[in-house]
Design a protein around this motif. Structure first.
Motif, PDB file in Angstrom:
ATOM      1  N   TYR A 372      45.219  26.435  49.906  1.00 60.69           N
ATOM      2  CA  TYR A 372      44.341  25.265  50.103  1.00 60.69           C
ATOM      3  C   TYR A 372      43.201  25.179  49.088  1.00 60.69           C
ATOM      4  CZ  TYR A 372      41.950  29.047  52.580  1.00 60.69           C
ATOM      5  OH  TYR A 372      41.397  30.248  52.902  1.00 60.69           O
ATOM      6  N   GLY A 438      34.005  24.989  51.915  1.00 59.66           N
ATOM      7  CA  GLY A 438      33.516  25.777  53.041  1.00 59.66           C
ATOM      8  C   GLY A 438      33.759  27.251  52.799  1.00 59.66           C
ATOM      9  N   ILE A 456      32.869  49.749  60.879  1.00 63.03           N
ATOM     10  CA  ILE A 456      32.861  48.419  61.505  1.00 63.03           C
ATOM     11  C   ILE A 456      33.218  48.494  62.995  1.00 63.03           C
ATOM     12  CG2 ILE A 456      35.279  47.832  60.993  1.00 63.03           C
ATOM     13  CD1 ILE A 456      34.144  45.014  60.103  1.00 63.03           C
TER      14      ILE A 456
END
Ligand code: 4AD
Ligand code: MG
Length: 471
Positions: A372, A438, A456
């Protein structure tokens, strides 16, 4: 048991510690961290309720009616209700303490079996007791900083007029086109319906089609951005990649702003301002917890965050980054050449050694990035950007989106995607297409960076990772 439970007039430890509370009658509930008895006829209880890292000291005198029968049985982990008065503390450690008129015990914790007796328990061990680790200083502090970051994220977008959009968790499309998705099905795995040609008959499955857990809310965010202009998603995402590292989770939270009428440069500016705002809010509003992280977890964490808030992020193209890496004289485990995906060691070299601040790398080779992303005129690179920070590496990934229908269709075909499956995504380019951009911020990597926690798995309450989904 108290009849006042649930009333909002309960005082929190953080308030009781404030010198302004001296003289006030209060009721306070929490968990005992220590009990010390004095031969002079009293005991001190240290109470924590999660409102702050610090404990409040409670003076319980031997004349209290349940002193012998109950108070002397209170150990670490017991839950109590204190009624009393906040007084100035004679001790140097704290401004206030509570003189108890009554101490009620909700529940004891057997010192022989309660697992949080010792200080300095390892992070690995604490992962095996994820139901109790929030009661430690470290995990309490992580929870509060994580909460502050979430608040800061919403404030950032809300104050700029972005609309919060909820992307679905169950989806039929693979946003990243990487095929690393968890399947969602109600099929009996021992008896999966098949068609005549032996392929799986998804028409008989719950949704009548194959479905997965989402890897990203971006495609849905694009739908809303091409109607409402500026939007963001904030939700859980799932990746079935077999990455057993200190920076990967199989379930993590992502924040994805999507902006219509915006190009890559605008996207980079928002990302930079966004990160600075978050870290500035953490420094401003989580002082006690950050002091703790700086002392106990990572001696450079406050300095690093301040550096980021004050620095201008470096912006350079992938081609320039590869050039820097080729000329730097370091030996990397993964050799560098134009076209490779940058590995964590390369990203860390750029941000930790070369520039010593956050770096935004843009215009990556199209073959290593998602379908994209907008194709550049060179036909070789796309308008991608990754924001790299010291220690954590990639914290944000984003791009300007391909808004040209024909180019996008070609990119999807090249990536082996079925354009008919994405008909709705292509419609956004058919009807009133706009330049838009974005990015996605990984929440856990952000919390990891802000706290200096090395793994994490210790910045999300219940971590999911390969071969690990307990609790
Ligand atoms: O770079 P990623 O894969 O980008 C996307 O998913 C885009 N759809 C975002 C967008 O443009 N709207 O992931 C974005 C960020 C990464 O930079 C990283 O911080 C985090 O998500 N992330 C992970 N965090 C923890 N565990 C994992 N397995 C992660 N994969 C990505
Ligand atoms: Mg990425």
């Amino acid at each position: 048991m108290s009849t006042k439970l649930g009333e909002l007039n309960q005082t929190k430890v953080v308030e009781a510690l404030n010198a302004n509370s001296i003289g006030k009658s209060i009721r306070l509930c929490g968990w005992v961290r220590t009990r010390r008895d004095s031969k002079a006829g009293f005991s001190f209880l240290e109470i924590n309720d999660g409102s702050t890292l610090k404990n409040v000291q409670v003076l319980a005198e031997a004349k209290l009616p349940n002193y012998e029968s109950e108070i002397l049985k209170i150990g670490i982990g017991s839950s109590v209700e204190i009624e009393g008065t906040v007084v100035a503390s004679p001790g140097k450690e704290q401004a206030t303490e509570i003189k108890a008129d009554s101490v009620k015990v909700f529940g004891y914790a057997d010192p022989l079996t309660y697992p949080l007796q010792k200080k300095g328990t390892s992070m690995e061990f604490l992962r095996t007791i994820a139901h109790l680790r929030p009661r430690t200083n470290t995990f309490g502090a992580v929870a509060r900083v994580r909460n502050e970051i979430c608040k800061s994220i919403h404030n950032f977008f809300q104050s700029r007029g972005f609309i919060y959009v909820h992307a679905p968790i169950i989806t039929g499309s693979d946003c990243e086109g990487a095929g690393q998705m968890f399947k969602v099905t109600t099929f009996d795995l021992l008896d999966v319906p098949r068609k005549e040609d032996k392929s799986i008959d998804f028409e008989q499955d719950f949704f009548g089609r194959p479905t997965n857990l989402t890897v990203s809310g971006q495609l849905e965010a694009e739908i809303y951005a091409t109607a409402l202009t500026n939007v963001y998603t904030f939700g859980p995402t799932f990746r079935a990649e077999n990455s057993n590292t200190s920076r990967h989770l199989s379930e993590f939270w992502m924040i994805e702003p999507e902006m219509a009428f915006c190009n890559l440069e605008g996207n980079m500016s928002v990302a930079e301002e966004f990160l600075k705002t978050i870290f500035n809010d953490v420094l401003t509003n989580c002082g006690t917890d950050m002091q703790f992280f700086n002392e106990r977890i990572d001696k450079t964490v406050i300095e690093t965050l301040k550096g980021i808030v004050e620095s201008d992020f470096v912006r350079l193209s992938y081609t320039e980054a590869v050039d820097v890496l080729l000329k730097c004289g370091e030996t990397f485990e993964f050799p560098v050449s134009w076209g490779i995906d940058l590995q964590s060691e390369h990203e860390r070299y750029l941000t930790e050694k070369k520039f010593k601040k956050p770096v935004i790398v843009c215009d990556y080779p199209k073959d290593i990035k998602a379908f994209y992303m907008r194709l550049n005129d060179d036909n070789k690179t796309v308008r991608a950007m990754d924001v790299l920070v010291p220690k954590v590496g990639e914290i944000i990934g984003g791009s300007q989106r391909e808004e040209r229908l024909d180019v996008l269709e070609q990119r999807m075909k090249d990536a082996g995607l079925d354009t008919e499956e994405y008909w709705w995504y292509l419609d956004l380019r058919r009807f009133g297409t706009v330049p838009h951009a974005g990015f996605g911020l990984g929440l856990e990597r952000t919390v990891q960076f802000a706290t200096g926690m090395s793994n994490i798995r210790d910045v999300i309450p219940f971590p999911r990772a390969p071969k690990s989904a307990d609790f």
